[in-house]
Scaffold this motif. Structure first.
Motif, mmCIF file in Angstrom:
data_model
loop_
_atom_site.group_PDB
_atom_site.id
_atom_site.type_symbol
_atom_site.label_atom_id
_atom_site.label_comp_id
_atom_site.label_asym_id
_atom_site.label_seq_id
_atom_site.Cartn_x
_atom_site.Cartn_y
_atom_site.Cartn_z
ATOM 1 N N UNK A 95 -25.238 -46.168 10.459
ATOM 2 C CA UNK A 95 -23.996 -45.569 9.990
ATOM 3 C C UNK A 95 -23.067 -45.366 11.182
ATOM 4 N N UNK A 96 -21.824 -45.764 11.034
ATOM 5 C CA UNK A 96 -20.820 -45.504 12.063
ATOM 6 C C UNK A 96 -20.259 -44.103 11.830
ATOM 7 N N UNK A 97 -20.085 -43.361 12.893
ATOM 8 C CA UNK A 97 -19.516 -42.017 12.784
ATOM 9 C C UNK A 97 -18.955 -41.605 14.122
ATOM 10 N N UNK A 98 -18.579 -40.335 14.231
ATOM 11 C CA UNK A 98 -18.049 -39.885 15.501
ATOM 12 C C UNK A 98 -17.515 -38.475 15.447
ATOM 13 N N UNK A 99 -16.648 -38.161 16.394
ATOM 14 C CA UNK A 99 -16.162 -36.792 16.537
ATOM 15 C C UNK A 99 -15.411 -36.299 15.305
ATOM 16 N N UNK A 238 2.029 -48.625 28.623
ATOM 17 C CA UNK A 238 2.963 -47.786 29.375
ATOM 18 C C UNK A 238 3.464 -46.611 28.534
ATOM 19 N N UNK A 239 2.522 -45.707 28.229
ATOM 20 C CA UNK A 239 2.845 -44.511 27.453
ATOM 21 C C UNK A 239 2.272 -43.303 28.192
ATOM 22 N N UNK A 240 3.075 -42.264 28.444
ATOM 23 C CA UNK A 240 2.598 -41.111 29.216
ATOM 24 C C UNK A 240 1.585 -40.262 28.451
ATOM 25 N N UNK A 241 0.771 -39.544 29.201
ATOM 26 C CA UNK A 241 -0.153 -38.583 28.585
ATOM 27 C C UNK A 241 0.622 -37.318 28.248
ATOM 28 N N UNK A 242 0.056 -36.510 27.388
ATOM 29 C CA UNK A 242 0.672 -35.219 27.072
ATOM 30 C C UNK A 242 0.761 -34.358 28.318
ATOM 31 N N UNK A 243 -0.251 -34.467 29.173
ATOM 32 C CA UNK A 243 -0.254 -33.687 30.418
ATOM 33 C C UNK A 243 0.938 -34.067 31.297
ATOM 34 N N UNK A 244 1.226 -35.365 31.374
ATOM 35 C CA UNK A 244 2.379 -35.825 32.150
ATOM 36 C C UNK A 244 3.683 -35.251 31.595
ATOM 37 N N UNK A 245 3.698 -35.028 30.292
ATOM 38 C CA UNK A 245 4.901 -34.504 29.633
ATOM 39 C C UNK A 245 4.974 -32.985 29.690
ATOM 40 N N UNK A 246 4.010 -32.382 30.403
ATOM 41 C CA UNK A 246 4.024 -30.933 30.568
ATOM 42 C C UNK A 246 3.296 -30.164 29.490
ATOM 43 N N UNK A 247 2.500 -30.871 28.666
ATOM 44 C CA UNK A 247 1.747 -30.227 27.583
ATOM 45 C C UNK A 247 0.263 -30.208 27.967
ATOM 46 N N UNK A 248 -0.311 -29.041 28.080
ATOM 47 C CA UNK A 248 -1.706 -28.909 28.518
ATOM 48 C C UNK A 248 -2.673 -29.169 27.368
ATOM 49 N N UNK A 249 -2.709 -30.429 26.932
ATOM 50 C CA UNK A 249 -3.586 -30.836 25.832
ATOM 51 C C UNK A 249 -4.254 -32.156 26.205
ATOM 52 N N UNK A 250 -5.568 -32.218 26.041
ATOM 53 C CA UNK A 250 -6.301 -33.455 26.308
ATOM 54 C C UNK A 250 -7.474 -33.537 25.344
ATOM 55 N N UNK A 251 -7.504 -34.590 24.538
ATOM 56 C CA UNK A 251 -8.568 -34.758 23.536
ATOM 57 C C UNK A 251 -8.710 -36.239 23.199
ATOM 58 N N UNK A 252 -9.958 -36.694 23.165
ATOM 59 C CA UNK A 252 -10.229 -38.093 22.819
ATOM 60 C C UNK A 252 -11.216 -38.166 21.665
ATOM 61 N N UNK A 253 -11.271 -39.320 21.052
ATOM 62 C CA UNK A 253 -12.116 -39.533 19.879
ATOM 63 C C UNK A 253 -13.257 -40.489 20.239
ATOM 64 N N UNK A 254 -14.497 -40.022 20.116
ATOM 65 C CA UNK A 254 -15.614 -40.919 20.385
ATOM 66 C C UNK A 254 -16.197 -41.433 19.074
ATOM 67 N N UNK A 255 -16.818 -42.606 19.146
ATOM 68 C CA UNK A 255 -17.462 -43.197 17.978
ATOM 69 C C UNK A 255 -18.844 -43.699 18.364
ATOM 70 N N UNK A 256 -19.760 -43.653 17.417
ATOM 71 C CA UNK A 256 -21.115 -44.103 17.691
ATOM 72 C C UNK A 256 -21.825 -44.509 16.423
#
Length: 324
Positions: A95-99, A238-256
């Motif tokens: 089964x594929x799933x993730x965060x 070429x797209x900035x991170x939220x952190x670069x834009x001054x927003x203290x948010x970082x979150x990624x999606x993992x799959x397994x």
């Protein structure tokens, strides 16, 4: 499990005679048929992961055929009970799933959660991207930021299932901008296809999902990518991170991938060996590069420990954001 992968393979080598070796040691596929259960509608990230596994596994000679079953809804909470109850003891299905499934289980207070399946491997990690339709009124990050600060309820955002990574990113973003996350106008979809249609049809102001799900529309100029949610920029994008834009948010999606409950030690070890060989194949590495996925391969005890920590962290985060 009482028998480790290393011990299992050592026993096979000690058998001596070629007839005692497993089929794949004789140049045959590990599975004549491997079934893939996708607890989401076609067109989304989990479905895309399953199809990538198929392409790479066939190219690497690990499988003969692969069969798919898609059961979408509620971030995997509709399909998950079916997998748990109907696939017990079956060692030829993954089964594929993730965060997303972690948050959905918490948000839906589901009696059957990711804790009820057997972790086999974490495969990929993908940052989210925040987009707006090219035909919409908002064109820049500053315009979107201003709109959220003015009234989060008026900024509808399409994404995956409620409680999933996309939903969490929006909640964290609204909180970082000084507003109440409970005011988020989040519109949940069971698959990437419907979410794309809603964004392109100007039915929502913006959208959040993995970059691979929006890539085609971005390249076609139909969507404008404003920010990515990862700790660093996506290679080649070429797209900035939220952190670069001054927003203290970082979150990624993992799959397994996960196995059904009730499988034997031998079945478990074969599946571990399958995903390990898959992850090392040139075909899989090409899939990662093409889809701009980060290689996050982890299996056995390390994955189990990481998964337990992720579940605990998301339970706290969702309560803080008013999503649980």
């Amino acid at each position: 499990m009482s028998i480790s992968k290393r011990d299992f393979l050592a026993l096979g080598a000690a058998a001596g005679a070629s007839l005692a070796l497993p089929a794949w040691a004789q140049g045959k596929p590990m599975f004549d048929t491997l079934n893939m259960f996708v607890p989401a509608a076609p067109g989304g990230g989990w479905d895309g992961t399953a199809r990538s596994i198929e392409r790479a596994a066939k190219a690497a000679g690990l499988v003969g055929n692969m069969q798919f079953e898609n059961v979408g809804g509620a971030g995997g909470m509709v399909g998950l009970p079916r997998f748990v109850n109907q696939r017990k003891g079956q060692g030829n299905i993954l089964m594929v799933g993730g965060s997303v499934m972690i948050g959905a289980g918490i948000a839906n207070k589901s009696p059957v959660t990711i804790k009820n399946v057997i972790p086999i491997a974490r495969l990929t990690e993908e940052a989210g991207v925040i987009v707006v339709p090219s035909a919409g009124k908002i064109k820049t990050w500053k315009e979107l930021e201003a709109a959220i600060k003015a009234n989060p309820k008026a900024v509808s955002v399409a994404g995956g299932s409620a409680g999933g990574t996309d939903h969490l990113i929006l909640g964290m973003l609204i909180k970082a901008l000084g507003k109440n996350p409970r005011e988020a106008a989040y519109v949940a979809f069971a698959g990437g296809g419907p979410a794309n249609a809603a964004i392109l049809g100007n039915q929502v102001v913006a959208g959040i999902s993995g970059y691979s799900e929006f890539e085609e529309q971005i390249k076609a100029g139909k969507m404008i990518p404003l920010a990515v949610s990862g700790k660093s920029r996506i290679p080649g994008v070429n797209v900035p991170t939220l952190t670069e834009l001054g927003i203290n948010v970082s979150e990624s999606n993992w799959r397994g991938v996960f196995a059904a409950p009730g499988i034997s030690d031998v079945q478990y070890n074969v599946l571990i060996d399958f995903v390990t060989r898959l992850s090392q194949s040139a075909a899989w590495k090409q899939e990662l590069e093409t889809r701009k996925w980060t290689n996050a391969f982890m299996t056995e005890r390390p994955f189990e420990r990481d998964l337990a920590k992720d579940i605990a962290d998301k339970e706290v985060l969702m309560k803080e954001l008013g999503l649980a």
